[in-house]
Design a protein around this motif. Structure first.
Motif: not given
Length: 411
Positions: A127-141
Motif C-alpha cells: 500500500r505504501g508504494v501505491i500511496l506514494a504514486i498516487w501522491g506524486k501523480e496527483s497529490a492524492f487526487g
C-alpha cells in the motif's frame, strides 16, 4: 485542394512570428492533419465515424501547451526538459518534499485502509508504494486536471516535441470515448495527455485501468478504489514480485567502482556483501533488504547516496522511466509504515543544461560508449560511461557530469 491549403498554412505558421495570423494558419493546418492523418488512423483502429466526428468537430489546437513548435518544423530536441524528473536528484529528493508526501500518504492510509488492503491482496503491491504514486501523480487526487485529453493529445500529435508517440495515444483516447461511459469533456488530463489521478496515457488506461469498485465504470478521475486498483494492477502486470523490497540505501566502499551500476549488472546480494557493501545501519545487506539479486543505483554517481535495488525498482521505472521518480516512490512507500531518512547527502552538484549533457553524450558515443541515446538526460548508462572514461584517463570515477568530464572527455 485541402492539402494545398494545408501546405500554405504550414509555411505561414513556420515563417511568421507568434501572432493571430500564425494561429489561424496553424489551426487550418491542424484541421487538415485531423482529416488526412488522424481520421484514417482512427478508422483503421476501429473508431467509428460518429465517435470521430463527435470528438473532433470544431476542435482547435491548444497553443498554451509547452514543447510546441511551428507546424512543418522539426520537433524540439529538448522536449520535457522542464519536468521535475529531469532536474537534479538533490532537489527532487529533498527531505521537505519527501516528508510532505509521507504525511499525506499516512493520512490516506487510514482513510482508505480497507480499499488499500483489498488492492494489496489482489495485486501483491504494498500500500505504501501505491500511496506514494498516487501522491506524486496527483497529490492524492487534489491536483487539477486542467486539460481535455483529446484536444491536448491532438495538439501534441500535430506540433509537440514527441509527435510520434502522441498519434497512437490520440487514437486510443478516441477508442476510450467509444468504449467507456465517459464524455470527452470529463476525460481530463495533464498538459501531456496523462489522464486522471494515476496519470495514465490512454493506451495505459485501456490496458491497465480497472473497475475496482464494480460500478460498471473504470473511473480514474473520481473513484478512489478505481484509482488505487489501477495503480496496483499496472505494477502487477509489469512484473511486481510480491514480498520483495524495492531496495535499500547502502554505503559503497571506495574499492567498488560506481561503473558497476545498472539493471544489466545485477549480482547476488551476498557478493555485494563480500565486497564490503553495507547498509546504512552498518551490516551486510541480505535478501530481506533487496531480494536475492541486487543492482547498484547511484543517481548522482559518487556525488550522492548509493542503493542496492531489486527488480521491483525497475517495475517502478515502468510507471515513470526516471530513476529519481522510482527512488522517491520507494522511499516514501517505506516511510508510510516506518520512519526513516536518507543518510547519504548530495554534494554540490555542477550546473549544466540538457544541451551540455547531450553534447557530452555524443562525445562519449564517438569514444565507443553506450549512453542509451544522446537525449540530454543523465541516466545510468551515461553515468557508467562517464565513470569508465574517467578511469581510462587515470581519474577516480565519479560517474556524474562535472567540470572535468565536460572539459576533457572527447576533446
Amino acid at each position: 485542394m485541402l492539402r494545398i491549403l494545408a501546405s500554405l498554412a504550414v509555411l505561414l505558421a513556420a515563417a511568421l512570428p507568434a501572432s493571430a495570423l500564425d494561429r489561424a494558419a496553424a489551426t487550418a493546418a491542424f484541421r487538415a492533419f485531423l482529416d488526412d492523418t488522424v481520421r484514417p488512423a482512427a478508422r483503421a483502429a476501429g473508431v467509428s465515424s460518429e465517435t470521430f466526428a463527435a470528438a473532433t468537430d470544431g476542435l482547435t489546437p491548444d497553443f498554451d501547451l509547452p514543447d510546441l513548435s511551428a507546424p512543418g518544423t522539426p520537433p524540439r530536441a529538448d522536449g520535457g526538459a522542464f519536468q521535475a524528473e529531469f532536474t537534479g536528484p538533490a532537489a527532487y529528493l529533498a527531505e521537505k518534499k519527501l516528508a510532505a508526501l509521507v504525511a499525506g500518504a499516512r493520512k490516506r492510509a487510514k482513510t482508505h485502509a480497507a480499499t488499500l488492503a483489498a488492492v494489496e491482496k489482489a495485486t501483491g503491491v504494498p500500500r505504501g508504494v501505491i500511496l506514494a504514486i498516487w501522491g506524486k501523480e496527483s497529490a492524492f487526487g487534489t491536483a487539477a486536471m486542467p486539460k481535455e485529453a483529446v484536444r491536448t493529445l491532438a495538439t501534441q500529435a500535430f506540433m509537440g516535441a514527441r509527435r510520434d508517440i502522441f498519434l497512437p495515444e490520440l487514437v486510443a483516447a478516441l477508442l476510450i470515448l467509444q468504449e467507456e461511459p465517459v464524455g470527452e469533456h470529463d476525460m481530463r488530463s495533464s498538459w501531456a495527455g496523462a489522464m486522471g489521478q494515476p496519470q495514465f496515457l490512454p493506451s495505459k488506461f485501456r490496458a491497465y485501468a480497472v473497475d475496482f469498485d464494480r460500478d460498471g465504470r473504470r473511473d480514474i478521475w473520481g473513484s478512489v478504489p478505481d484509482v488505487l486498483g489501477s495503480i496496483g494492477n499496472f505494477l502487477r502486470a509489469h512484473g511486481w514480485a510480491p514480498g520483495v523490497p524495492w531496495g535499500v540505501e547502502v554505503r559503497l566502499p571506495a574499492s567498488v567502482s560506481c561503473t558497476v551500476e545498472g539493471p544489466d549488472q545485477g549480482r547476488p546480494v551476498a557478493d555485494w556483501a563480500a565486497d564490503g557493501v553495507v547498509t546504512t545501519a552498518g551490516r551486510p545487506p541480505t535478501a530481506k533488504d533487496v531480494g536475492p539479486t541486487g543492482h547498484l543505483l547511484m543517481p548522482a554517481g559518487r556525488l550522492g547516496p548509493a542503493f542496492l535495488v531489486s527488480g521491483n525498482f525497475y517495475v517502478l521505472k515502468d510507471y515513470n522511466e526516471s530513476d529519481v521518480y522510482a527512488l522517491l516512490v520507494g522511499l516514501v512507500g517505506d516511510r508510510v509504515r516506518a520512519d526513516g531518512r536518507l543518510e547519504g547527502g548530495f554534494a554540490k552538484l555542477p550546473a549544466f543544461t540538457r544541451g551540455d549533457v547531450r553534447n557530452l553524450q555524443r562525445r562519449l558515443e564517438r569514444l565507443g560508449h553506450d549512453v542509451g541515446g544522446a537525449d540530454g538526460l543523465v541516466g545510468f548508462r551515461t553515468r557508467v560511461a562517464i565513470g569508465r572514461e574517467e578511469e581510462k584517463r587515470g581519474h577516480a570515477a565519479t560517474c556524474f557530469p562535472g567540470a572535468a568530464a565536460f572539459a576533457e572527455i572527447g576533446k
